[in-house]
Scaffold this motif. Structure first.
Motif: not given
Lengths: 364, 364
Positions: A81-101
């Protein structure tokens, strides 16, 4: 996936630059032969922008966040999910903050997220701890939450897989769909998607949904058998993508499987390793969680041969993002000098002939 | 890609289980904005079975090998051809023998090949040495050669990219196509594909083909300018996919570019690094050779803005296979305890706000 926008809350095609959905439904003839199955299809979700079925949920939540003028989007994740959100956020210029273990996340997946400029928060705890913290951060800072337990759009995005399977099978629903289950979103979304096809009058039933959990992270499988509420536990499996002890979407997943008169199956880490290797022998590289559905089909093949129905395995995530789990004992490497004599080539040729006799032996 | 079988030597759709071709042609709105270009499309060839445009040539040669009842298929490769062949051979049960340069091949790509059961022969020399040895082995043992200089089908497979670009642009040819050039097969194949569209009467011209070579491996760029035969040299670039000093398909590549009234452009390793980072800011991860076309477009953008035509960049290879070249300075990682106080979250929130102000600044 925006082709299905009549059945989605909105059409995001003009707002999301990366193509998502439309993944192949393929027949791996060699696999079917080995398994003795005539009617097995693989839905290969590894071909999205970040190589997993999470890309569908990411696309629809990103478009929603932009429509709400949010600048930061956050999630908790076992990795994909985090990998996917990193990609998608970059594609539109949003800032992604990803919480992982911290101990659960794959090192290469973390580097992957950072390559797209995402901020990664490693929590010294479990995925569930990361989830809790991400929600606290979203509340505190007003960030948009992509978390499944909170954001109903994730199911909306993911249900489009059901529509595609139906269409790719010639507008028919299969008899069984095997689905890896961590948080439970994917299988609940499939249930919703097939249900909508019935309600649209283009299908007369939903397929039996077979939820596949890892032996070491199987709260829903246990609950399904006992008929009771699931008990949260500590997840213990090498398949990071389904290493979830307290599923965020557990209730919905149980309801979806029950409604489909389906089943839950558990598989061991070794069975997933074997499925990964078997798929590689067919030219396809999936991560352990992604291949869990095939591991379950190997286990259940006697039943499937008897029932004779059409079976689809959902392969949720590419193997390319994490080389730790690649089968590596199979190939061979030789080293030769550029002016190798024919004798050196001859030795290689002999080894190739020898390997050919053993290379394609498959044990199930 | 078998949709185009009327224009191919045969239809392999029934004989090749992995879906190949039909890759996205996309508009990266943010990239176009940064570059000041209104009409730039990216042809994303990273979504094939092994993540590169080599998968098209692999598919058609594999089908040919099987029709000829060959059991072993071999090639020389800088990395992507071999990766692609490992995947394709596994898919149909052929034995793959892959000749690579020991010092030139990416370690993770080598592991990738072996994951599919391929035999890797590491030659203590250059790609050109590996090529020579692979041909000797094919002659000695009667193995099927997938090598471009020998096997005319590779161009046939790869020409389908031209058909797809034409179709995806609404059955029109673009004005410029930027193409990374190593051995020269891809650009020669594009020339052939567009030429066939003209001969079919569905296009009135071919686009200008712009060949992109690395500064340190640019024999064709030099030859194009001088009008003389190219001089083989030692390749010296970090972009392994186009690190070719003595192109196997050089003559054909020069002819194709000349016929299109095109051009050759060279880019430095740093310019490719910058293009990789810029594409990651758009949510797309390519390897250096794959992103070389965008590096060249950044260089040529003043000319492109002036000319105003429609431009396509061919992005030939995924970044996922080799993490060595991922941009990693951009993202940030924090570590927190699961019982993090609000103060710890507050610190993260402050850093996120700070990063937001700098994160989307792009210098060209």
């Amino acid at each position: 996936m925006w082709r299905w926008s009549d059945l989605l809350p909105f059409d995001g095609s003009a707002d999301y630059p990366l193509p998502v959905g439309g993944t192949p439904l393929l027949v791996a003839a060699r696999l079917n032969e080995w398994l003795g199955l005539k009617s097995l299809w693989l839905k290969d979700e590894s071909r999205g922008p970040s190589g997993s079925n999470k890309d569908r949920a990411t696309a629809i939540t990103i478009v929603d966040a932009r429509r709400k003028s949010m600048a930061v989007i956050a999630c908790a994740s076992t990795g994909n999910v985090a990998s996917s959100l990193a990609v998608g956020a970059a594609a539109v210029g949003l800032t992604a903050v990803l919480f992982v273990s911290r101990d659960g996340v794959s090192p290469q997946k973390e580097r992957f997220m950072r390559a797209f400029g995402a901020t990664v928060v490693k929590v010294r705890g479990t995925y569930e701890d990361a989830y809790r913290l991400s929600e606290a951060a979203c509340r505190t800072f007003g960030w948009y939450s992509r978390n499944t337990g909170i954001n109903p759009l994730t199911v909306q995005g993911k249900k489009t897989v059901a529509f595609e399977i139906w269409e790719q099978l010639g507008r028919q629903v299969p008899d069984h769909v095997f689905v890896p289950v961590g948080d439970g979103v994917t299988i609940a979304a499939l249930g919703l998607g097939f249900d909508e096809l019935v309600r649209c009058g283009v299908a007369d039933r939903i397929p039996r949904l077979i939820g596949v959990q890892a032996d070491g992270a199987a709260p829903l499988a246990a609950a399904y058998r006992s008929g009771e509420q699931w008990k949260a536990g500590v997840a213990n499996t090498y398949a990071d993508g389904i290493s979830v002890g307290d599923p965020q979407f557990g209730t919905e997943a149980l309801v979806a499987v029950r409604k489909s008169r389906g089943e839950f199956v558990t598989v061991t880490d070794n069975q997933m390793r074997h499925a990964v290797a078997l798929l590689a022998k067919c030219g396809m590289l999936f991560e352990p969680a992604g291949a869990a559905s095939v591991a379950a089909i190997i286990r259940a093949r006697a039943m499937l041969i008897d029932s004779g129905g059409r079976t689809v395995a959902l392969l949720t995530g590419a193997g390319l993002k994490d080389p730790r789990w690649w089968p590596d004992e199979r190939g061979a490497t030789f080293e030769v000098s550029p002016d190798a004599e024919l004798s050196a080539l001859e030795a290689i040729g002999a080894r190739v002939r020898q390997r050919m006799t053993t290379n394609h032996v498959v044990s199930l």
